[in-house]
Design an enzyme around this catalytic site. Structure first.
Site, PDB file in Angstrom:
ATOM      1  N   ASP A  15      40.266  39.443  36.592  1.00 23.14           N
ATOM      2  CA  ASP A  15      40.886  38.623  35.550  1.00 23.14           C
ATOM      3  C   ASP A  15      40.088  38.699  34.256  1.00 23.14           C
ATOM      4  O   ASP A  15      40.654  38.748  33.151  1.00 23.14           O
ATOM      5  CB  ASP A  15      40.968  37.165  36.004  1.00 23.14           C
ATOM      6  CG  ASP A  15      41.850  36.965  37.216  1.00 23.14           C
ATOM      7  OD1 ASP A  15      42.808  37.739  37.383  1.00 23.14           O
ATOM      8  OD2 ASP A  15      41.578  36.038  37.993  1.00 23.14           O
TER       9      ASP A  15
ATOM     10  N   ASP B 179      39.692  34.256  44.092  1.00 29.00           N
ATOM     11  CA  ASP B 179      39.106  33.775  42.841  1.00 29.00           C
ATOM     12  C   ASP B 179      37.856  32.969  43.152  1.00 29.00           C
ATOM     13  O   ASP B 179      37.788  32.299  44.191  1.00 29.00           O
ATOM     14  CB  ASP B 179      40.104  32.905  42.070  1.00 29.00           C
ATOM     15  CG  ASP B 179      41.305  33.685  41.580  1.00 29.00           C
ATOM     16  OD1 ASP B 179      41.130  34.855  41.213  1.00 29.00           O
ATOM     17  OD2 ASP B 179      42.417  33.123  41.572  1.00 29.00           O
TER      18      ASP B 179
END
Length: 212
Positions: A183, A149
């Protein structure tokens, strides 16, 4: 929307997602941040669990390794289920809104599955060092990779006023989650289904008019 257009969307998202993750993994040390603006930062973290970093081992009496394996296998089955759903709605010539949304969700799910399944055997660790792609000593094993991420939007980063009961003087950040392109694709797809629910799931008469 036909199969070709759906595949183009999926492939483009996967390329952007994986290129960005590989770049971050091979350019940043874990925890390193680069400030793009006061409200947007590139912050490299790794997610070993589900949404918001939740681990099955925090909920069930199992080891982190077993929990990670169970989560990865569940994600794989979920990807196959979403893939079948996408194929079915394309075959049935469902509304473009629905096919677009499911294409985004499928692409995002596959993007994160690639991390979970393969990153543990192609990268070494990022603790105090920049990771190497196709490392001689990878940090994990098959099905035990960590999801990369990097997108962080602390749009508000301040402290609570002293007069606020129990919170006064404490730090307050609005929108703390750190996420990735995959995401974003999943969230966008889900958002489309929620906001444009009537277009995605029209009644039979409306569907006939859309496809005519």
């Amino acid at each position: 929307m036909n199969l070709k257009k759906s595949l183009i969307i999926i492939i483009v998202i996967l390329l952007i997602d994986q290129i960005s993750k590989i770049y971050i993994k091979t350019s940043f040390i874990l925890g390193e941040a680069h400030e793009v603006s006061s409200w947007f930062k590139i912050l490299f973290i790794e997610n070993e669990g589900a949404a918001w970093g939740t681990k099955l081992s925090d909920i069930l009496p199992i080891s982190e390794s077993v929990g990670k394996l169970i989560l990865t296998i569940f994600r794989i089955f979920a990807v196959f289920g979403i893939g079948y759903w996408l194929w079915d709605i394309i075959k049935k010539q469902s509304p473009r809104t629905l096919i677009l949304a499911v294409s985004l969700i499928f692409a995002g799910a596959v993007g994160n599955i690639i991390d979970s399944v393969f990153y543990g055997i192609i990268f070494d660790h990022s603790n105090g060092q920049v990771a190497t792609l196709f490392a001689n000593e990878p940090y994990g094993s098959l099905f035990h990779g960590k999801v990369v991420d990097m997108l962080y939007f602390p749009m508000v980063d301040t402290t609570w006023p002293d007069w606020v009961p129990s919170l006064g003087g404490k730090r307050f950040r609005f929108f703390e989650p750190v996420f990735n392109i995959a995401d974003t694709a999943i969230s966008t797809g889900v958002g489309i289904l929620i906001v444009f629910n009537k277009k995605a799931f029209p009644k039979k008469e409306e569907a006939d008019n859309q496809n005519s």
